[in-house]
Design a protein around this motif. Structure first.
Motif, short mmCIF file in Angstrom:
data_model
loop_
_atom_site.label_atom_id
_atom_site.label_comp_id
_atom_site.label_asym_id
_atom_site.label_seq_id
_atom_site.Cartn_x
_atom_site.Cartn_y
_atom_site.Cartn_z
N UNK A 291 47.98 19.53 21.59
CA UNK A 291 47.10 18.60 20.90
C UNK A 291 45.78 19.14 21.39
N UNK A 292 44.82 19.40 20.40
CA UNK A 292 43.46 19.75 20.51
C UNK A 292 42.60 18.62 20.44
N UNK A 293 41.94 17.80 21.32
CA UNK A 293 40.95 16.80 21.10
C UNK A 293 39.52 17.34 21.17
N UNK A 294 38.39 16.76 20.42
CA UNK A 294 37.26 17.12 20.54
C UNK A 294 36.52 17.26 21.75
N UNK A 295 36.89 16.45 22.75
CA UNK A 295 36.55 16.53 24.02
C UNK A 295 37.03 17.75 24.75
N UNK A 296 38.01 18.72 24.12
CA UNK A 296 38.58 19.58 25.14
C UNK A 296 37.73 20.86 24.55
N UNK A 297 36.82 20.71 23.73
CA UNK A 297 35.81 21.95 23.24
C UNK A 297 34.26 21.51 23.63
#
Length: 212
Positions: free
Chosen positions: A160-166
């Motif tokens: 799962x890729x969240x916006x906060x991960x980028x």
């Protein structure tokens, strides 16, 4: 894993049998293993107790003088504890294949402003998670102020890729928009919201990065 066919094969077939491996190949169990890292050689064959890398083919037909001369190539043997996932073979192979290069920019005589001081350590782009590998970063074709990111899941696991991960220049993304390879918007599957994206094992994903 055994890359050879299970049926009986002739010596001629056995001599030419190989599979493509882009960057690395590994032979391991849960406790110990060995990875073979390569830069420009991609033909390998694997048996339960052997890894082999094809360095030169030197065919005699149609060119009887093929591959004659000096050849230079690089490969590395990476023994490790645990599996290739826990040993981060994917990361080691990427660092081996694309080592970081420092380039000093010349001073511009037309620029009379004082240069901006640099911090001891600064990250241009951060992509959280061990299983996602960044493949490309570019400006969008139709929106030059928008960044396009392409990554792939390299461990065979759901992610799962969240916006906060980028993060771009230390600022987390406010939203991630899925696109196709033509950078056209793709509607997310039902159940995804807030810009989070579910990534399937081995999937290649393309996103536009939106910041506030």
């Amino acid at each position: 894993a055994n890359a050879h066919p299970t049926r009986p094969i002739s010596p001629e077939d056995q001599a030419k049998w190989e599979v493509p491996a882009l960057g690395w190949v590994d032979l391991s169990d849960a406790d110990y293993g060995v990875s073979l890292l390569t830069t420009h050689k991609y033909g390998v064959d694997v048996t339960p107790n052997q890894l082999r890398l094809s360095l030169l083919r030197s065919p005699r037909y149609p060119n009887p003088h093929a591959d004659r001369g000096n050849h230079y190539f690089t490969y590395a043997i990476y023994p490790h504890a645990g599996s290739w996932q826990t040993a981060h073979t994917v990361r080691q192979a990427a660092a081996f294949r694309q080592p970081m290069q420092a380039i000093a920019l010349p001073d511009s005589p037309s620029n009379h402003q004082q240069p901006k001081p640099l911090t001891p350590c600064q990250t241009l782009l951060k992509l959280a998670g061990d299983t996602l590998v960044l493949m490309a970063v570019k400006r969008a074709e139709d929106e030059p102020d928008t960044l396009v990111l392409r990554c792939h899941e390299a461990y065979g696991q759901r992610a799962i890729l969240e916006p906060r991960d980028v993060e771009w220049m230390g600022t987390p993304a406010s939203h991630l928009q899925s696109t196709d390879l033509l950078e056209e918007t793709v509607n997310p599957p039902s159940g995804e919201n807030g810009g989070s994206r579910a990534i399937a094992p081995w999937q290649i994903c393309t996103f536009t990065l939106i910041q506030t």
